[in-house]
Design an enzyme around this catalytic site. Structure first.
Site, short mmCIF file in Angstrom:
data_model
loop_
_atom_site.label_atom_id
_atom_site.label_comp_id
_atom_site.label_asym_id
_atom_site.label_seq_id
_atom_site.Cartn_x
_atom_site.Cartn_y
_atom_site.Cartn_z
N TYR A 270 0.70 -1.18 -0.10
CA TYR A 270 0.06 0.21 -0.17
C TYR A 270 0.93 1.27 0.00
CZ TYR A 270 -3.59 3.42 1.77
OH TYR A 270 -4.43 4.51 1.72
N ASP B 93 -2.27 -0.87 -4.14
CA ASP B 93 -2.59 0.42 -4.31
C ASP B 93 -1.55 1.36 -4.55
OD1 ASP B 93 -3.86 2.93 -4.19
OD2 ASP B 93 -4.99 2.67 -2.48
N HIS C 17 -12.65 1.45 -4.00
CA HIS C 17 -11.88 0.88 -5.02
C HIS C 17 -12.34 -0.25 -5.57
CE1 HIS C 17 -7.74 2.50 -4.38
NE2 HIS C 17 -8.31 3.23 -3.25
#
Length: 266
Positions: free
Chosen positions: A112, A151, A255
């Site tokens: 992340y 992400d 998302h």
């Protein structure tokens, strides 16, 4: 090997929206999740597995913040929590599972990347993360094959977000961030040589490529989105990618899950 990545924007929140009801039908071999926003006390015994998928997690020290997880059907030979950077390991941003066999070294990673949208201080932290992550991935690439799902909080090209002209000075589409991805995917000297798997499979897709939508206004309804979720792979594994799909029939978070099928087994 089917590998799904999904920013959950809170594992408990995504669960209430049906994520773990949807997951079993996907027949995934691996699932990387980001923004878990929970601690072991919330995950253990509840979200630590899903069917045959067994999860491992890297939690942030700060409660209700960040955190990543990686579920796999196969038992790994080793699990690495964090990537050796104290600042960002405290934020719970990296987990790696290794599946090593004689003659093969293979890693799956869930990561992340920081967002810089909350202000200059976090943008500088984002740059520090990028500066640390690049040599880490290059060292890893020199030793083993890997797929990293993440992400990334960066849209790479103009085709990767709806309003690119209006975001040229905004975090997530800044020249320095995009140049980092240029270097990561570049094939020349001092370049990373990794592959953006989705773009390899769908080089010309625009509006259908988005994986994140702001909660402001009617961004989701109007498909005013960004492509922020990626599979990064070493060239050998990227060449085995067959299909990529973004799931939008249900909304588990801000998302959408991204699934890639690879022609190999763990």
């Amino acid at each position: 090997m089917r590998f799904i990545t999904a920013n959950l924007n809170g594992i408990r929140s995504a669960a209430t929206k049906g994520f773990f009801d949807w997951l079993p039908a996907q027949n995934a071999d691996a699932l990387g999740v980001q923004e878990v926003k929970a601690q072991d006390e919330h995950v253990a015994g509840t979200y630590c597995s899903s069917g045959e998928l067994q999860g491992h997690f890297h939690y942030a020290e700060k409660k209700g913040y960040s955190g990543v997880g990686l579920y796999t059907r196969e038992t790994p030979s080793e699990v690495l929590i964090g990537f050796g950077n104290p600042e960002f390991d405290a934020e719970g941003r990296y987990i790696e599972k290794r599946f090593d066999k004689p003659g093969r070294k293979l890693s799956l990673i869930s990561c992340y990347f920081p967002s810089g949208s909350s202000g200059p201080e976090r943008q500088e932290a984002k740059y520090r993360f990028l500066d640390a992550m690049f040599p880490h991935l290059m060292a890893l690439k020199s030793q083993r094959e890997f797929i990293l799902v993440a992400d990334v909080n960066i849209a790479h090209k103009e085709a990767d977000l709806k309003n690119w002209k209006g975001n040229l000075k905004n975090s997530g589409f800044l020249p320095e961030e995009r140049a980092w991805l240029d270097q990561l995917f570049g094939s020349g000297k001092d370049q990373g040589g990794l592959v953006d798997v989705y773009r390899q499979l769908h080089p010309d897709t625009t509006d259908a490529c988005y994986t994140w939508w702001s909660n402001r206004g009617q961004a989701y309804a109007k498909n005013v989105g960004w492509r922020l979720d990626y599979h990064f792979a070493t060239p050998k594994l990227a060449a085995l990618a067959q299909r990529a799909a973004i799931y939008k029939d249900q909304k588990f978070s801000d998302h959408a899950p991204l699934t890639v099928d690879y022609d190999f087994s763990l």
